[in-house]
Design an enzyme around this catalytic site. Structure first.
Site, PDB file in Angstrom:
ATOM      1  CB  SER A 107      -6.741   0.992   7.693  1.00 36.08           C
ATOM      2  OG  SER A 107      -7.515   1.710   6.782  1.00 36.08           O
ATOM      3  CG  ASP A 160     -13.611  -3.387   5.723  1.00 38.15           C
ATOM      4  OD1 ASP A 160     -14.111  -2.255   5.579  1.00 38.15           O
ATOM      5  OD2 ASP A 160     -12.408  -3.572   5.971  1.00 38.15           O
ATOM      6  CD  GLU A 198      -2.149  -2.875 -13.665  1.00 41.70           C
ATOM      7  OE1 GLU A 198      -2.839  -3.909 -13.573  1.00 41.70           O
ATOM      8  OE2 GLU A 198      -0.893  -2.879 -13.619  1.00 41.70           O
ATOM      9  CG  HIS A 243     -11.992  -0.567   8.089  1.00 43.22           C
ATOM     10  ND1 HIS A 243     -11.434  -1.129   6.959  1.00 43.22           N
ATOM     11  CD2 HIS A 243     -11.180   0.465   8.425  1.00 43.22           C
ATOM     12  CE1 HIS A 243     -10.354  -0.473   6.613  1.00 43.22           C
ATOM     13  NE2 HIS A 243     -10.168   0.502   7.490  1.00 43.22           N
TER      14      HIS A 243
END
Length: 282
Positions: free
Chosen positions: A131, A236, A213, A264
């Protein structure tokens, strides 16, 4: 959302936290721990194993080595690897200081991680990044190509989309969480510090959407030269599949492994499968 947010952002249920902590307790007899002064902060670390291949574990947002990597610290091959877990500055046992989130906090965490490994005497090492820790690992690999052997990342992203913002905003207000969801983090940080730190993380992470972006570290991916394994849980709820696909496309020579039932926290829920993937890759 029937999820518990902790460390890497989300656990499916509270039992996963207990599993991680229980696994950590089992390896404590063969583990050393302490604090090292790095970049003006006392960073907490835990080290186990005696293998020649050094491996650094990088936890997620508000996470720590104890909450995020119990099964890895317990079960990764200690003859092949020397495994180091750490609490980034302001997280877990690396307090004080209180955690803050300047615009370059991933760069700061990456430098802290690399410099900690240097202080511990490791010239070259591999990384497992989950993560936020995955993002930190991407930055560290890009900035230090001569120091990183191999890298495994999961649950991370190099940019933010409008869909991502909606996911983060849905969990911003912890007063809407159940007491059971809040309890693990409140035990670590206390209710007030947890609420303040979590809110600051959501605010700072969401701010990347204001960059061109929505880039977190898109421009750094072409600089990564180490062999990289990207793992993605197809269930996830926090990281849509566009993110691992982007990493695969922009990290030269990288590989993507999909776990159909993974969420996750796939490295905790499917620890044996995950650990085997990691050992085979490294």
């Amino acid at each position: 959302m029937a999820c518990l947010l902790l460390g890497g952002r989300v656990f499916t249920r509270r039992s996963d936290v207990k599993r991680a902590v229980a696994a950590t307790r089992l390896y404590c007899s063969s583990m050393t721990s302490g604090k090292k002064r790095v970049n003006g902060v006392d960073l907490y670390y835990e080290q186990t194993g005696r293998g020649k291949h050094a491996l650094l574990l990088l936890p997620g947002a508000l996470g720590s080595t104890r909450t995020d990597f119990g099964p890895q610290l317990k079960s990764l091959n200690k003859e092949r690897f020397t495994v180091v877990g750490w609490d980034p500055r302001g997280y877990g046992q690396s307090r004080p200081p209180d955690r803050d989130f300047p615009p370059d906090f991933f760069e700061r965490d990456a430098k802290d991680a690399v410099d900690l490994m240097k202080v511990l005497g490791f010239g070259k090492f591999s990384m497992l990044g989950w993560s936020d820790g995955g993002i930190t690992a991407l930055v560290a690999a890009a900035r230090n190509p001569n120091l990183i052997n191999k890298m495994v990342v999961w649950g991370g992203n190099a940019f933010i989309t409008e869909e991502d913002l909606q996911l983060y905003n849905a969990v911003r207000d912890i007063s809407k969480w159940s007491a059971k969801m809040r309890q693990p983090m409140e035990e670590i940080y206390g209710p007030d510090v947890f609420a303040k730190t979590w809110g600051a993380w959501v605010e700072s992470f969401s701010a990347f959407a204001n960059r061109p972006e929505g880039s977190i570290c898109m421009e750094l991916l072409p600089l990564i030269s180490c062999p990289t394994l990207i793992i993605h849980g197809e269930k996830d709820p926090m990281v849509p599949s566009i993110h691992p696909q982007y990493l695969l496309k922009h990290i030269k020579g990288s590989r993507l492994h999909l776990m159909p039932e993974g969420k996750h926290n796939l490295h905790l829920r499917f620890a044996d499968e995950f650990n085997k993937l990691v050992e085979d890759f490294l």
